[in-house]
Design a protein around this motif. Structure first.
Motif, mmCIF file in Angstrom:
data_model
loop_
_atom_site.group_PDB
_atom_site.id
_atom_site.type_symbol
_atom_site.label_atom_id
_atom_site.label_comp_id
_atom_site.label_asym_id
_atom_site.label_seq_id
_atom_site.Cartn_x
_atom_site.Cartn_y
_atom_site.Cartn_z
ATOM 1 N N PHE A 108 -8.215 -50.266 -35.324
ATOM 2 C CA PHE A 108 -8.200 -51.539 -34.664
ATOM 3 C C PHE A 108 -7.890 -51.615 -33.356
ATOM 4 N N SER A 114 -10.713 -52.832 -30.999
ATOM 5 C CA SER A 114 -10.441 -54.420 -30.806
ATOM 6 C C SER A 114 -9.213 -54.798 -29.767
ATOM 7 N N THR A 115 -8.898 -54.067 -29.051
ATOM 8 C CA THR A 115 -7.743 -54.688 -28.181
ATOM 9 C C THR A 115 -8.066 -54.459 -26.941
ATOM 10 N N VAL A 116 -7.437 -55.072 -26.030
ATOM 11 C CA VAL A 116 -7.303 -54.793 -24.538
ATOM 12 C C VAL A 116 -6.833 -53.413 -24.259
ATOM 13 N N ARG A 129 -9.463 -50.992 -25.126
ATOM 14 C CA ARG A 129 -10.567 -51.027 -24.065
ATOM 15 C C ARG A 129 -10.137 -50.339 -22.706
ATOM 16 N N SER A 179 -11.070 -52.463 -11.453
ATOM 17 C CA SER A 179 -11.512 -53.269 -12.272
ATOM 18 C C SER A 179 -10.018 -54.148 -12.747
ATOM 19 N N GLY A 180 -8.824 -53.700 -12.134
ATOM 20 C CA GLY A 180 -7.621 -54.541 -12.218
ATOM 21 C C GLY A 180 -6.652 -53.743 -13.467
ATOM 22 N N ARG A 215 -19.452 -53.941 -22.648
ATOM 23 C CA ARG A 215 -18.020 -53.696 -22.176
ATOM 24 C C ARG A 215 -17.729 -53.663 -20.667
ATOM 25 N N SER A 251 -15.031 -55.751 -18.606
ATOM 26 C CA SER A 251 -13.951 -54.986 -18.137
ATOM 27 C C SER A 251 -12.983 -55.400 -17.003
ATOM 28 N N ALA A 252 -13.643 -56.394 -16.310
ATOM 29 C CA ALA A 252 -12.396 -56.826 -15.278
ATOM 30 C C ALA A 252 -11.782 -58.166 -15.667
ATOM 31 N N LEU A 310 -10.917 -58.999 -19.371
ATOM 32 C CA LEU A 310 -10.795 -58.951 -20.618
ATOM 33 C C LEU A 310 -10.232 -59.973 -21.209
ATOM 34 N N SER A 322 -10.224 -62.344 -24.959
ATOM 35 C CA SER A 322 -9.276 -62.111 -26.118
ATOM 36 C C SER A 322 -8.113 -62.830 -26.180
ATOM 37 N N GLY A 338 -4.372 -60.174 -26.857
ATOM 38 C CA GLY A 338 -4.451 -58.665 -26.779
ATOM 39 C C GLY A 338 -5.534 -58.133 -27.797
ATOM 40 N N VAL A 339 -5.983 -59.008 -28.452
ATOM 41 C CA VAL A 339 -7.215 -58.468 -29.308
ATOM 42 C C VAL A 339 -8.726 -59.091 -28.859
ATOM 43 N N VAL A 340 -9.378 -58.121 -28.713
ATOM 44 C CA VAL A 340 -10.624 -58.762 -27.971
ATOM 45 C C VAL A 340 -11.631 -59.189 -29.235
ATOM 46 N N ASP A 341 -12.171 -60.345 -28.694
ATOM 47 C CA ASP A 341 -13.248 -60.802 -29.524
ATOM 48 C C ASP A 341 -14.554 -60.432 -29.400
ATOM 49 N N GLU A 369 -17.431 -61.611 -26.549
ATOM 50 C CA GLU A 369 -17.688 -60.629 -25.597
ATOM 51 C C GLU A 369 -19.285 -60.358 -25.473
ATOM 52 N N LYS A 380 -20.232 -58.553 -13.968
ATOM 53 C CA LYS A 380 -18.862 -58.241 -14.288
ATOM 54 C C LYS A 380 -17.917 -58.702 -13.153
#
Lengths: 391, 523
Positions: free
Chosen positions: A252, A256-258, A261, A276-277, B373, B377-378, B380, B384, B387-390, B394, B431
């Motif tokens: 997970f 699925s988390t920032v 990524r 990209s920060g 992705r 990426s810039a 996120l 999200s 902290g959890v990406v949907d 996306e 992006k």
């Protein structure tokens, strides 16, 4: 047939490694006259390789981000010693000692993360130093061994099983069978849910046939595994639960988390991630703190397994974890890798160990075989990539 | 005879002739029917805009592009030659010194001088011979450093001299210098040019590529102007009547084609103001890469930054973008009237500033991962929760951009490393647009992509401006700036040397500002 093709088409590399695992299992099953997959052997396969899988979950993140960690074996020895002493000399209850060990894991991770992230010392150097220093500390603390044989609950973590509270059906432990059913249910549920989410966003999904086939295959595997384990001496080993949680959490986290990524982004193109920060310093720090925590979990499992803390506990564990990562398809230069692949990599190493031991192969030859498998796996990966012509 | 009692260039024999050189790269004709004549013992300049084909021509001459990969003929000393590589051309006394110096930083000057050409007996280095020969060569180029000194410890100017000494050690007859003074300060430039003039007195012929026209008129005897891969004209400076204007006119002066979509500008309030921005080089910390630059951009406006290679455009943009470049940065970034001077890239993005890099492969994309992705990426945070990406959201966002930006890929799961340059650029733009920036700094957004994709990128830029974004467009192609921008700043040697409105801008005026090396301003 098209469903099968579609399913395989996605990621040959991932399925390639699963195929290799099957082949090796089959090979040893034949060579050992069916002994490899005896219920008790499957249970001890898990108990003996728990540490690799736990460490590899952290190591794969370290490697994807473009680093390496050589110190985890020494950290296992050091923290294992501390946990043992907390119980025997300080007199803490086993669960408090474990908590203390994990806290120490955080501190150790912060120490190494500090040098990598904020001073910019290459991780290879920092963790080589850690490899030396933490082994030294382990020897200073433990002497030779500290026995914890009296701590029954603690020893049970790696040697015990979940109580057979519900009796047996056809000589199989019902609890284990139920766990198997629950895992299958959970897999089907998450797959269907993600499919529904994709549909909701109007995105293409795999065909229903491919999904059913995939779920059916995985379910059969899990069912077979659960059925086998249910016939073992104790049923479900407690460490299997720990491993399950680690795999679920880290799959997970990476997918699925920032945080996950950003790990991939840093390994794929570090300057690109900066631009990209991504706060790369904080990321590097967190990656090593995480590795420290997982090393502490591995320390608990290892100490519990042997019923004692020894000065040399965890020796060369880092290499097992790193090998599992690379066999499992993690890119040496970072940016590519998956927790699932790495777990298969760890299993391949485990099955090799187990099978060769059952066959009473000289340990020296076992090392030779494992070395060959490692280099062949990575070579296979490279040739595959070149043929695909991606780079 | 001129006042020095030497032969004037037209009286000397021709030492090198390149006849009808045509060089094609997949899809691009870099050189077409280019001819070049150089006379013995002269300094010959090659002039042209960025991308005109100067460096390609010199790579053909020095064998970097071997015989057979181009059409045409090279005649040296009256005999046709066919070089198979750099070694070959060096045997004939042709040595090229590239803009990016090719010295090994942690080896000594002496070791670098004889790298690949060691003073050795049966594989064992003769250090006495090495250092003695090195000392002699260093004296010839007027460099007072010990042969044992590491390259790392001397400045760029001196490194340039080491390169020339290295060329002398190879018995150079024809020396090619690609932008030799681009990275040098005035004192070092003067010394270097003096040295080249000294070499001329010893009969060594030089070809010099330079953007600094004043410098060319000062030292060169003749020049060839190249534009769009063709020879435009050659000049003989012996008559003393050629001016910078003449050179500029032949370097630019091409017809503007209908390559740019039209746009009715609706320019609003000032969005961004950069004040007195100064940036020092990250390694040579005393060198100012950007020097007191001030620029503004308004909503709906496309602002151009023109400048030659090394002028400091990218450095200005990246340092503003959360200090992604440089050290000892000073100045203020004001956005919508508030001081937002960002100290990290994250802060710059939060402030609504985006920077799309000129080098998308090295800095812009994660080529190992897929379109969706990369686009997320810039930003996120936008796809999200806690902290959890949907993943669904996306993919959805990416799918939207794939359609609206016309990214040619079957799905958003395609790995960006497999896309064409134009489509990669569209992913990079997506992006940054997805970050909801109000100011988009686009650094060479059309570099290395084909004409059709360029038009699409221009259309996207116009659309963004119409939506009220402020666009800062950095480009080395003057027609692109003239065709796209409402206002253009010219930058030279880190300073803003001119500001022109669209209606007043011509390639000639811009080129004059861009080649401006007015000393008074820098002091």
């Amino acid at each position: 047939m098209t469903a099968l093709k579609e399913m395989l088409g996605g990621n040959i590399r991932q399925y390639g490694i699963v195929g290799a695992l099957f082949l090796i299992v089959l090979l040893f099953q034949l060579a050992t006259g069916g002994k490899l997959l005896l219920p008790n052997n499957v249970a001890s396969l898990i108990q003996q390789n728990a540490y690799v899988m736990i460490l590899a979950a952290g190591m794969v993140i370290v490697i994807i981000a473009g680093h390496i960690d050589l110190s985890v074996g020494s950290i296992v020895g050091f923290i294992g010693g501390v946990v043992a002493l907390l119980m025997t000399h300080v007199g803490l209850p086993w669960w408090l000692a474990i908590l203390g060990g994990m806290l120490l894991g955080v501190v150790v991770g912060m120490w190494q993360g500090f040098w990598v992230a904020f001073v910019g010392v290459p991780a290879f150097i920092v963790t080589l130093a850690g490899w030396l220093a933490f082994r030294g500390l382990a020897i200073l603390l433990v002497g030779v061994t500290v026995s914890i044989g009296t701590e029954k609950e603690f020893v049970a973590i790696s040697n015990g099983s979940i109580p057979n509270a519900l009796g047996y059906i056809a000589n199989r432990d019902v609890v284990t069978l139920l766990i198997g059913v629950a895992v299958i249910g959970l897999l089907v549920f998450t797959q269907l849910r993600s499919r529904r989410a994709m549909r909701k966003h109007g995105l293409e999904t795999e065909s229903a046939g491919a999904l059913v086939l995939k779920l059916a295959l995985v379910s059969v595997l899990v069912a077979f595994f659960a059925w086998t384990l249910a016939g073992s001496r104790g049923g479900t080993p407690i460490v299997l639960v720990i491993i399950g949680v680690v795999i679920a959490v880290y799959s997970f986290v990476t997918q699925s988390t920032v945080f996950g990524r950003n790990v991939y982004a840093m390994g794929g193109n570090f300057q690109g991630a900066v631009l990209s920060g991504v706060n790369t310093r904080r990321m590097n720090f967190m990656i090593f703190v995480n590795m420290g925590v997982l090393a502490s979990v591995a320390a608990v499992v290892t100490t519990s397994k042997s019923g004692a803390a020894t000065a040399q506990a965890g020796n060369l564990y880092e290499l097992d974890a790193i090998a599992a990562c690379f066999i499992g398809g993690t890119s040496v230069s970072g940016g590519i890798g998956r927790v699932s692949g790495v777990m298969v990599g760890a299993l391949i190493m485990g099955v090799l160990n187990m099978g060769l031991s059952i066959m009473r192969v000289d340990p020296a030859w076992q090392q030779v075989v494992k070395g060959l498998v490692l280099v062949l796996a990575v070579a296979f990966d490279l040739v595959n990539k070149r043929r695909a012509g991606t780079r | 005879m001129n006042q020095h009692g030497e032969l004037t260039p037209s009286q000397r024999e021709i030492v090198l002739e390149m006849r009808a050189i045509t060089k094609t790269f997949p899809g691009v004709k870099a050189l077409e029917d280019v001819s070049l004549e150089v006379r013995r013992g002269e300094i010959h300049a090659i002039c042209g805009e960025n991308g005109a084909g100067k460096s390609t021509l010199m790579k053909v001459l020095s064998g970097v592009y071997p015989h057979g990969t181009y059409e045409g003929e090279i005649v040296l000393d009256g005999r046709p030659v066919e070089f198979r590589g750099i070694r070959d051309s060096e045997h004939h006394g042709i040595v090229i010194i590239h803009q990016e110096l090719a010295l090994s930083p942690y080896l000594s000057i002496a070791e670098n001088l004889f790298l690949g050409n060691e003073r050795a007996k049966r594989g064992v280095i003769d250090w006495e011979q090495t250092n003695a020969d090195a000392a002699r060569l260093l004296a010839e180029v007027g460099l007072r450093e010990k042969p044992e000194t590491r390259i790392y410890d001397i400045g760029v100017g001196k490194q340039q001299l080491v390169e020339i000494a290295k060329a002398l050690s190879k018995d150079v007859k024809l020396l090619i210098l690609d932008e030799p003074t681009a990275a040098l300060n005035d004192e070092d430039s003067t010394h270097l040019l003096g040295l080249i003039e000294n070499l001329r007195r010893r009969g060594i012929t030089s070809i010099i590529i330079s953007h600094k026209l004043g410098e060319i008129l000062r030292v060169a005897d003749s020049a060839t102007v190249i534009r769009d891969g063709r020879t435009i004209r050659s000049f003989d400076f012996g008559t003393g009547t050629v001016t910078e204007e003449d050179l500029i006119r032949s370097m630019v002066g091409r017809a503007m084609e209908a390559r740019f979509p039209t746009r009715e500008p609706h320019i609003g309030e000032e969005v961004l103001r950069i004040e007195d921005w100064t940036v020092h080089h990250p390694i040579q910390q005393e060198r100012k890469v950007v020097d007191g630059a001030s620029i503004t951009a308004r909503a709906g406006e496309v602002v151009g930054l023109a400048g030659l290679m090394g002028a400091g455009r990218t450095e200005l943009a990246m340092s503003v973008f959360g200090r992604a470049y440089g050290t000892r940065i000073s100045g203020r970034v004001i956005k919508d009237g508030k001081d937002v001077t960002p100290h990290s890239v994250g802060a710059a993005i939060s402030a609504g500033i985006a920077y799309a890099t000129e080098d998308r492969k090295r800095f812009g994309l994660n080529l190992l991962t897929d379109i969706k992705r990369n686009i997320a990426s810039a930003s996120l945070r936008k796809v999200s929760t806690r902290g959890v990406v949907d993943a669904g959201a996306e993919a959805n966002v990416a799918e939207r951009y794939r359609t609206s930006m016309n990214i040619k890929a079957p799905s958003v799961d395609v790995i960006t490393g497999n896309l064409s340059g134009g489509n990669q650029q569209k992913v990079v733009l997506s992006k940054w647009i997805f970050t909801d920036a109000d100011v988009l700094i686009l650094d060479e957004p059309t570099r290395g992509i084909d004409v059709g994709a360029k038009y699409e990128i221009y259309t996207i830029i116009n659309r963004l401006a119409a939506e009220g974004k402020a666009i800062i467009l950095i480009s080395s192609e003057l027609p692109e700036l003239l065709g796209m921008c409402d206002r253009i700043y010219a930058i030279s040697e880190g300073r803003v040397t001119g500001e022109v409105l669209r209606e007043d801008a011509t390639e000639a005026t811009l080129m004059r500002y861009m080649t401006n090396s007015d000393q008074e301003v820098s002091q």
